[in-house]
Design a protein around this motif. Sequence first.
Motif, PDB file in Angstrom:
ATOM      1  N   ASN B 378       0.806  -1.227   0.000  1.00  0.00           N
ATOM      2  CA  ASN B 378       0.000   0.000   0.000  1.00  0.00           C
ATOM      3  C   ASN B 378       0.841   1.281   0.000  1.00  0.00           C
ATOM      4  O   ASN B 378       0.755   2.095   0.912  1.00  0.00           O
ATOM      5  N   LEU B 379       1.647   1.417  -1.010  1.00  0.00           N
ATOM      6  CA  LEU B 379       2.480   2.618  -1.080  1.00  0.00           C
ATOM      7  C   LEU B 379       1.645   3.895  -1.137  1.00  0.00           C
ATOM      8  O   LEU B 379       2.101   4.962  -0.736  1.00  0.00           O
ATOM      9  N   MET B 431      19.404   7.532  -7.293  1.00  0.00           N
ATOM     10  CA  MET B 431      19.979   8.595  -8.101  1.00  0.00           C
ATOM     11  C   MET B 431      18.932   9.658  -8.360  1.00  0.00           C
ATOM     12  O   MET B 431      19.204  10.854  -8.310  1.00  0.00           O
ATOM     13  N   GLU B 432      17.736   9.181  -8.581  1.00  0.00           N
ATOM     14  CA  GLU B 432      16.653  10.099  -8.900  1.00  0.00           C
ATOM     15  C   GLU B 432      16.096  10.764  -7.650  1.00  0.00           C
ATOM     16  O   GLU B 432      15.930  11.973  -7.589  1.00  0.00           O
ATOM     17  N   ALA B 433      15.810   9.946  -6.624  1.00  0.00           N
ATOM     18  CA  ALA B 433      15.026  10.443  -5.488  1.00  0.00           C
ATOM     19  C   ALA B 433      15.863  10.872  -4.290  1.00  0.00           C
ATOM     20  O   ALA B 433      15.444  11.735  -3.523  1.00  0.00           O
ATOM     21  N   ALA B 471       7.706   7.726  -0.973  1.00  0.00           N
ATOM     22  CA  ALA B 471       6.813   6.767  -1.637  1.00  0.00           C
ATOM     23  C   ALA B 471       6.469   7.211  -3.045  1.00  0.00           C
ATOM     24  O   ALA B 471       6.276   6.382  -3.934  1.00  0.00           O
ATOM     25  N   LYS B 472       6.411   8.534  -3.242  1.00  0.00           N
ATOM     26  CA  LYS B 472       5.988   8.996  -4.575  1.00  0.00           C
ATOM     27  C   LYS B 472       7.005   8.656  -5.659  1.00  0.00           C
ATOM     28  O   LYS B 472       6.681   8.629  -6.834  1.00  0.00           O
ATOM     29  N   ASP B 476       3.284   4.594 -10.023  1.00  0.00           N
ATOM     30  CA  ASP B 476       2.000   3.906  -9.855  1.00  0.00           C
ATOM     31  C   ASP B 476       2.162   2.460  -9.370  1.00  0.00           C
ATOM     32  O   ASP B 476       1.308   1.618  -9.611  1.00  0.00           O
ATOM     33  N   LEU B 477       3.242   2.188  -8.684  1.00  0.00           N
ATOM     34  CA  LEU B 477       3.362   0.867  -8.061  1.00  0.00           C
ATOM     35  C   LEU B 477       2.658   0.896  -6.713  1.00  0.00           C
ATOM     36  O   LEU B 477       2.856   1.844  -5.936  1.00  0.00           O
ATOM     37  N   ARG B 478       1.850  -0.094  -6.461  1.00  0.00           N
ATOM     38  CA  ARG B 478       1.162  -0.092  -5.167  1.00  0.00           C
ATOM     39  C   ARG B 478       1.914  -0.911  -4.123  1.00  0.00           C
ATOM     40  O   ARG B 478       2.209  -0.437  -3.039  1.00  0.00           O
ATOM     41  N   ASP B 479       2.221  -2.152  -4.448  1.00  0.00           N
ATOM     42  CA  ASP B 479       2.944  -3.014  -3.514  1.00  0.00           C
ATOM     43  C   ASP B 479       4.294  -3.342  -4.134  1.00  0.00           C
ATOM     44  O   ASP B 479       4.353  -3.683  -5.321  1.00  0.00           O
TER      45      ASP B 479
END
Lengths: 427, 1119
Positions: B378-379, B431-433, B471-472, B476-479
């Motif tokens: 549940n991200l 690297m991105e986040a 989390a963002k 669109d990954l949830r789990d």
Amino acid sequence: MKAKISRRAVLKGLGVSVALPWLESVRVWGNETVNPVSAPKRFACFFQGDGISPPDWWAKGQGDAMELGPSLESLTPHKTKLNVINGLFNRNAGGGHARCTGNILSGVALQRGRIIRGAASMDQLLARKYEQESAVPSLVLGCEHPVSGFHESQYSMVYASHISWQNPDSPVPIELYPSLAFDGLFGKKSGKLQGSILDHVLEQANDLRRSASGSDQVKIDEYLASVRETEQRVKKLRTEPSDAAQTQQRAAQRPSDGLPSNLSEYAKAMCDVIALAFQTDRTRVATLLLSRDLSGQTYPFLDIKDDHHSYSHSNTGPEYKKIVKFHVEQYAYLIGRLAAMQEGDRTVLDNSCLLFISEHWDAHNSNQVPTILAGGLGGTLQTGRTMDFMPAGNDRRKLCSLYLALLDRMGIELREFGDATERLAGI
Amino acid sequence: MVPPLFRSQTALAATCAAVFQLLTLSGFAADPFRDSIVPFIQTHCAECHNAKLAEAELNLARYESAEAAAEDFRQWEHVITFVQREEMPPKSAKQKPTATARAEFLKTLRTVLDGEARKLAGDPGVVLPRRLTNAEYDHTIRELAGVDIRPTLAFPVDPAAGEGFSNTGEALSMSPGLFAKLYSAAQHVADHAILTTTGVEFAPYPVATFADRTKFYEQAILQFYEQHKVNYERYLTACWQFRYRPASQSAITLDQWALQRQLSAKYLKSLYELLEGKGDDGFYVGWLRRGWQGIEAPADAAVPVLSQSARSVIQSLAVQIQNVSLEICPKETEAIVSNAGNGPVQHLDRRGKTAAERDTFNPKAIQPTRLLTLDFKNLDRREKVAFVISVKPGNAAAGKGLVILKGMGFSGQTTANPPVKKALPLRALLMEAAPDQLERSKFGLHPNGETIAADACVIAAPGSLEIEIPAKAFGDLRDVRFSVDVELDRPHTKSGALAVSLLEAGSPENKTAVGTDTAHLLVDPENPVAKSVEASGIAFCQQFPNRFYFVDGDRGLSAGFHLIEGFFRDDKPLCKHVLNDDENRELDRLWKELEFSTGITEKMLRGFVFFERSERNFLKHADFDPFKEEDPKLVELETLHRFERVYLDRSGVKAPIEEVKGHPIHLFFEQIRTSLAMQRTQLKQAEPLYLKNLEKFAHAAYRRPLTPKELDDLRSFFHEVAQQEEHGLEQAVRASIIRILMSPYFGYRIDPAPAGDTVKPLSDLAIASRLSYFLWSSQPDAELLDLAEAGKLRDEAMLVAQTRRMLKDERVTDFAAEFFGQWLGYRDFAQQESVDRNIFKEFDDPLKLAMLEEPTRLATHLIRNNLPITQLIDSDQTFVDQRLARHYGLPFNGKPGEWIPVTGLRDQGRGGIMGMAVFLTKNSQPQRTSPVKRGFWVVHKVLGEHIPAPPADVVALPAKETDTNGKTIRELLALHVEADKCARCHVRFDAVGLSMEGFDPIGRRRTKDLANRPVDNVVKLADGTEAHGIPEFARHLIKERRDDFLRTICRKLLGYSLGRSLQLSDDVLLEEMRVALDTNGDRFVPLVETIVRSPQFRNQRCRDFSTARFRTQNQRAER
């Protein structure tokens, strides 16, 4: 207690009239049980395990003009008495083994795992319905011993060996001995055993009576009379036939003890018991498991080496065709016997419905089930027809819809049965 | 209120005196009957009650002697009642007797009747042979079989006769129809028989099919497993409690400790020793001990309470133990491999190995690499995804070292429809986040400057890597699942072992003091430390196997493919580490019986042959032609040896048998042969045991030893049937059971009359049966039968001692249900239904059954505890189950299904049987109460008043309480009393019924009736006072009508005990019973003793019984 039916079965065997043909028994005993104007209706089911051979299984045309595929050849003399039905669907069967045999006469989804749970089968509903009128509520016969175990789909193999179910938890135990099935018509497991028990009881009661006072004797006599009456009924069935029933009794010779050595004799012996039971109205319901699901029957007399199930995977081969043909021949044999039994202005066949069915169509697929009916159920069921329900769509070709229609004609009107709520259209 | 009967005021002494007077005069001319009774009748009664008119079917003119009157004593009892009440002669009679004449007549008549009673006192009367009643049959079967089969469920209800009970010969008739039912009942009982290795047992259900037999023992085994299940939390808690037990319990042993907690002493001891053992091996055991030591001690040593936090530590430790054992014990083998190509022999072999290795250490657990994963669900509801990878020294004592983390990344499915699988490497994500974290973690850098992959990094022990990603960043990954390959950097880890954990940051596990440091050990197999890890693992796995036993979730104990069925036993750790010797023996026994009763080995063998031929095609080779599934000879040893040889050959095992001893194929065949041989031996040994069981069964069923001829007959019948092919042993057992149950010696209670013309004592055996069917409504138990066979029941003291014993036994419940149930008319409550369930929706079956049981419970309590029987009427106590308590509005502290005593009934307006729901309900109409029925029940049933049937033309009361045309119930009832023909009887009970108006038609307490009028339950008593409701009225009854109640119970009980109608000569005994109550505070046991000691109970009439001879003999004895 769950075994009520079988218990009652016994009782009936003890309590009711002797084995005379139906009409005669009316004359002899008065019309206390059956109305002479309408002969009783009977139902029997023949089951073949592991499906049929589709290329040879077909019928077309109606009445005398009916043509029958090679598997059904033996039914030719009875064309006008048949309904060959194509395309019926047992939705909850689901193919494979185990799941689809235990529900062939009930249509419910069976429970997985070690807890056995299905539903009472339609033949047993009929048995319950007629138990008051007939000596034995039903004959549940088999020519192949039941197996146990679990299919790896987690369904118990108990389902694979039993088509008649007295309640959701228990199948009706299958009678494998023709001789005991015969005796069963006149007692329970064995009239012989029962006779011996009754002799003993009578002897004890007589001993008691000798030492009793006058007032005690009255009570003991009551008991003695009950034993004697019961015993005489049992004995009467075992002694030489009387004049009135002579022809009948000769035909109804008790099969010899033990199991017949090949399936051909075996099946005939069982058919004879059913024929006798229907003719004498000892019972109105019978099922015969010629071969079970995952059958191990062998057919040396057909020059076939391996067992039944081995061939069923390639069921278009010559061996399996022979096997299917053999099964239908046994069915035809019983049809022939009942057709030869006059009953009023009809025959016993005309007053019966004999169903031939298998759980599979071809090689372990139960998308449709082969179905043949023989007999007109006392004029309530039109015969001499071939019908195809395949084009009607899954909701209009339910096997249970056929059962609803048959049950109606035999006096059980249900709102639903198995997966069906509607009668089969056009039957 | 009606005054008590004249008789009840007559003391026994007065009767005796009068009788004495009569006797002394009897030699002379004076005959009081002829001299005073007959003239009175002629003058006052004969005008209507003569041969011609016989008003009320009574011709009083025909009696010329006292003996004749005595024969019809019931008529004359009524005469007394009616004359006494001055109801007869009627008001309209021409000639009415004076008060003196009336009194004189009554006195003389009483004296005459008592005199006649005395002359024949003790006459056993005619006790007809009687079949067992339905209830007796069911109870007897329950004793015989040990299970409650109730075969008479479908029988017609037994009629009643005599004093209103079904247990009399007059009532119990036999017919071919009933005989047939009995036959099927016997068959039904026989169907419950199951053959075991040690004898015949009865299952609680019919065991006709294989599935039934399996169920019987499988159930028992599963239950056994469940009872002996090892729950780590419970054991750890018990260890903790033991460790910190208060000083007062310092002497207690671990054995006792385990016993008190229903735990295995064996397992508790070994666990405690392991936990408390010295030393820290640094690995599994060390970790366990550290965890154990870390559980906080109780705050107060005197009162050691497990704190909430300590409890959660224990819970967490228990979970981790389970996890570790799953990781380091050998891997499970799949129970069923759904593959027809998989040979059964290999399959069995593989499962056998699994079963044997459950409590061993898996050497493969020693490895330098491991894949760790962690799930984040549940991200969309999280702010961040954060985790910690920690590395600690594997061994507490030593150890620095390095762990390389590789292939770190997330995988998951998008929320799109259809979902898309995505993989996100950690490095790219950071690297991105969170480039700062990437920097800090030194990706791609080895501390020693060696080259590693760009997406790998190294942690030096002790140390950790903490990662936190918004989390963002996951789109669109949830789990998602995070995974990492961790690898011991062997060259740089001298200690040879490090512990790695991967945990969510801030997770509770991370905060507890235990557990995390050995979650996953990385071990260098080349390093000497591997030996220590192994030793620790071996010790750990022995205590904590991956399972103690295996039960398949779907199939229970059954195993196999298709139709090969076997039972696969997999419970070695349980047997070895948990069960004591007795428990092991019991479990072995259950398994042995399961295999025996199902004949599973033969079944499995045949299934095997079928499967191998038809499904796997292995037996299709011509070499196998002699081995057929259906061949009876397949099970013979010789066949099996040949079969094995061919099977080995065709499997490519050409070596001679001696060289393949350990081969799975040989083991398989060997096991089948051993089992079959054992089955044969068991059967051979069991057969004589079955016969012995049947002999014992017959002995108990006939309630006497069998004669030598009967024994011979039974044996030859059994052997004969057993040898017939279509029947066999099992049928022989069943048929023998039927034969015994159909015997008149079982189904009937007959005491053949001895020669003579007066009376003789009953045999000891007959007394035993009389006693047991009286007090238990069932057969004599072994103790009673043994005493009878030893001739000891003729001894009065012994008889009384047995009576007392039996009245304490719980089988008295069946007496209470039968006797009180029939007397008070509630026994058939379950079968009858007068309640309108549409109106009374809460009236359901559980309530109905509870109502039915309540009076039996109270009566049983009074009897077993020898309390005053008057408490039936007036009591503040009763018994309730949960459902009934709710109905009564009483608190219930028991368990569901339990019956408990409750008090405080009077406060509820109840108390005694009058306040019991079953009587209030039964004596109501469907839609209203019925004071008439309720009152009639009290007066007629409870107080024993004779009340004639109502005339045919009575007016019915309205069907509903709301439908009374404005009148109250009391006003409606008053109509009865206005009409003379009704008043005569109704005046006696209508008012009584009004006392019960505080309860609605299903016995619920109410203050307003159904028409919303306030309840009027006041009864005006004879002394001018008023009784309000049941408690006050019951007290009044016990004060004023005690004698009527007790006389009724005496009469009913005597009639029930003797199984016949009472006769005048029983009056003397009735009087003795009455005295027994008076002198023993109305207690029930002395009442029963009086009956049991009486000549009526212990004697029987001879075959040529003559009343005259008996009278003479009696008078001689009197003198």
